[in-house]
Design a protein around this motif. Structure first.
Motif, PDB file in Angstrom:
ATOM      1  N   TYR A 264      -3.354 -30.252 -11.856  1.00 24.20           N
ATOM      2  CA  TYR A 264      -2.553 -31.117 -13.408  1.00 24.20           C
ATOM      3  C   TYR A 264      -1.417 -31.002 -12.427  1.00 24.20           C
ATOM      4  N   GLY A 265      -0.945 -30.209 -12.184  1.00 27.93           N
ATOM      5  CA  GLY A 265       0.944 -30.179 -11.804  1.00 27.93           C
ATOM      6  C   GLY A 265       1.923 -30.139 -13.337  1.00 27.93           C
ATOM      7  N   ASP A 266       2.166 -31.177 -13.163  1.00 25.39           N
ATOM      8  CA  ASP A 266       2.877 -31.549 -14.540  1.00 25.39           C
ATOM      9  C   ASP A 266       3.229 -32.500 -15.054  1.00 25.39           C
ATOM     10  N   LYS A 267       1.937 -33.020 -15.401  1.00 23.99           N
ATOM     11  CA  LYS A 267       1.168 -34.119 -16.332  1.00 23.99           C
ATOM     12  C   LYS A 267       1.136 -33.539 -17.212  1.00 23.99           C
ATOM     13  N   VAL A 268      -0.053 -32.299 -17.741  1.00 23.99           N
ATOM     14  CA  VAL A 268      -0.684 -31.985 -18.707  1.00 23.99           C
ATOM     15  C   VAL A 268       0.875 -30.503 -19.085  1.00 23.99           C
ATOM     16  N   GLN A 269       0.824 -30.006 -19.942  1.00 19.75           N
ATOM     17  CA  GLN A 269       1.722 -29.545 -20.154  1.00 19.75           C
ATOM     18  C   GLN A 269       0.820 -28.269 -21.513  1.00 19.75           C
ATOM     19  N   PRO A 270       0.081 -27.225 -20.815  1.00 18.86           N
ATOM     20  CA  PRO A 270      -1.106 -26.746 -22.207  1.00 18.86           C
ATOM     21  C   PRO A 270      -0.474 -25.998 -23.195  1.00 18.86           C
ATOM     22  N   PHE A 271       0.985 -25.452 -23.305  1.00 17.48           N
ATOM     23  CA  PHE A 271       2.202 -25.181 -24.090  1.00 17.48           C
ATOM     24  C   PHE A 271       3.709 -25.705 -23.877  1.00 17.48           C
ATOM     25  N   GLN A 272       3.922 -25.491 -25.658  1.00 17.37           N
ATOM     26  CA  GLN A 272       4.996 -26.521 -26.107  1.00 17.37           C
ATOM     27  C   GLN A 272       6.337 -24.990 -25.400  1.00 17.37           C
ATOM     28  N   GLU A 273       6.111 -24.469 -24.845  1.00 16.14           N
ATOM     29  CA  GLU A 273       6.918 -23.299 -24.226  1.00 16.14           C
ATOM     30  C   GLU A 273       7.256 -24.226 -22.833  1.00 16.14           C
ATOM     31  N   ASN A 274       8.200 -24.106 -22.592  1.00 19.18           N
ATOM     32  CA  ASN A 274       8.161 -24.625 -20.766  1.00 19.18           C
ATOM     33  C   ASN A 274       7.641 -23.595 -20.090  1.00 19.18           C
TER      34      ASN A 274
ATOM     35  N   TYR B 231      -1.650 -25.114 -13.517  1.00 20.72           N
ATOM     36  CA  TYR B 231       0.045 -26.266 -14.063  1.00 20.72           C
ATOM     37  C   TYR B 231       0.804 -25.389 -13.704  1.00 20.72           C
ATOM     38  N   ALA B 232       1.604 -26.989 -13.442  1.00 21.09           N
ATOM     39  CA  ALA B 232       3.386 -26.087 -13.442  1.00 21.09           C
ATOM     40  C   ALA B 232       4.468 -26.878 -14.460  1.00 21.09           C
ATOM     41  N   ASP B 233       5.470 -25.900 -14.808  1.00 20.44           N
ATOM     42  CA  ASP B 233       6.531 -26.901 -15.814  1.00 20.44           C
ATOM     43  C   ASP B 233       7.150 -27.867 -15.966  1.00 20.44           C
ATOM     44  N   ARG B 234       7.384 -29.019 -16.506  1.00 16.63           N
ATOM     45  CA  ARG B 234       7.718 -30.549 -16.011  1.00 16.63           C
ATOM     46  C   ARG B 234       9.573 -29.651 -16.387  1.00 16.63           C
ATOM     47  N   GLU B 235       9.997 -28.967 -16.607  1.00 17.71           N
ATOM     48  CA  GLU B 235      11.484 -28.729 -16.336  1.00 17.71           C
ATOM     49  C   GLU B 235      12.417 -28.474 -15.410  1.00 17.71           C
TER      50      GLU B 235
END
Length: 377
Positions: free
Chosen positions: A351-361, A309-313
């Motif tokens: 999944y890149g930033d399309k899926v964020q498993p955690f609420q904290e960025n 994963y990667a963060d979205r921000e």
């Protein structure tokens, strides 16, 4: 001109070096269409005060990147310009526009065609037409400084050389800094100098790309990631690997293990966190992977699911997708190389930033590993 060439060569080399840090598999850099707007300043070199002849300039462009290196565009520039009559110690305003057909040459892609990069450096050459008007005031200046013909409209052919530095700020948007040197016939600015004139422009622009290979729908990208198989030795897809995964002297394809069924009583779930814009394992996280050795020693591995994963921000969706792939591949390399887990047992997803498993960025810079024990039939 020699200094400009050396500066351009140094800049392109620096961009190529920086691009090497962002190498990804099966990247495609063409073809696509683009359009954009730009604004800046222009100046006609002459024997007069430099600051007095600077004028604003604006432009629009529409083009197509046909190959990773070669592109073509239609370019419109113009608005206001200035010229000076030194004998009268005065400047005169007039209007103009230039329409050119340009060829562009991407120097970074010339050396790193299969590399995705944040910066581009391109050279351009073109030819077109220049039209000037509102220069009637030139008639009042001394005859040795001006042309004799009518000043109501002036036409000229234009030849252009230039350079463009571009920064990919998102999947479809590019910011560019463009430098152009336009060569026009004498008298295009109502002055007669017995030689052709140069008009220099510097403009900052914003370009939108559509049909770009990196702007495929997320569903298409997920399908590509899940379906593409890679060589365990060189890391390229099997379609691009010269040996189709069977490198000489290696056993790239592990022997298949006996059929297994899953025992849900034994399962391991590990979360390995990464630093910002990084795919290297932190020393603190390496301890989690070392802890796998006991489980692997005491259990026969059934399946290993590695999810990156990667963060979205931070970053953009295209870059974050590649970053998550690199993180997942790092974990796969450790599992196979250090702990001897058969590659046939590992399934890797990104999944890149399309899926964020955690609420904290910040926690979404992670690879999640799920391991299930196998029970032989």
């Amino acid at each position: 001109m020699k200094k400009l060439f050396l500066v351009a060569l140094a800049l392109s080399s620096a961009l190529c070096v920086s691009a090497q840090k962002l190498i990804v598999q099966d990247y495609q850099s063409s073809p696509y269409w683009y359009g954009g707007i730009k604004g800046g300043i222009q100046w006609v070199p002459t024997n007069y005060d430099f600051g007095s002849l600077i004028a604003p300039a604006f432009g629009v462009q529409l083009g197509r990147q046909m190959t990773p290196v070669v592109g073509i565009r239609g370019d419109f520039q113009g608005l206001w310009s200035k010229t000076a009559f030194k004998s009268a110690d005065e400047t005169m305003n007039f209007k103009y526009y230039t329409i050119d057909a340009d060829l562009t040459f991407n120097i970074v892609n010339l050396f790193l065609e299969d590399t995705e990069h944040l910066l581009d450096f391109s050279l351009l050459a073109g030819a077109g037409f220049n039209y000037s008007w509102d220069a009637e005031d030139a008639a009042k200046y001394p005859i040795q400084d001006r042309m004799i013909d009518s000043h109501s409209s002036l036409k000229s052919y234009n030849m252009r050389l230039g350079a463009i530095v571009g920064a990919n700020i998102s999947r479809n948007w590019i910011v560019e800094l463009e430098f152009d040197a336009n060569n026009l016939k004498d008298r295009f600015n109502s002055k007669s100098n017995t030689h052709r004139d140069w008009q220099l422009t510097t403009m900052l622009g914003l370009k939108y790309c559509w049909g770009h290979p990196s702007s495929r729908r997320d569903a298409d990208r997920s399908e590509l990631i899940s379906d593409t198989k890679y060589c365990d030795v060189c890391g390229l897809s099997l379609a691009r690997c010269p040996w189709n995964g069977n490198h000489p002297g290696t056993n790239a394809q592990p022997e298949p293990l006996p059929a297994v069924v899953y025992n849900s009583a034994e399962e391991v779930h590990i979360e390995v966190f990464f630093d910002l814009d990084n795919a290297e394992i932190r020393p603190s996280e390496d301890a989690k992977l070392r802890g796998l050795s006991n489980f692997i020693r005491d259990h026969e591995i059934g399946t290993v699911l590695v999810k990156g994963y990667a963060d979205r921000e931070t970053g953009n969706p295209n870059y974050n997708q590649r970053l998550s792939e690199r993180r997942a591949q790092t974990i796969v390399d450790v599992l196979t190389g250090t702990y001897g887990v058969p590659a046939s047992r590992i399934e890797s997803r990104a999944y890149g930033d399309k899926v964020q498993p955690f609420q904290e960025n910040d926690l979404n810079r992670v690879v999640i590993i799920d391991i299930k024990e196998a029970e032989k039939k």
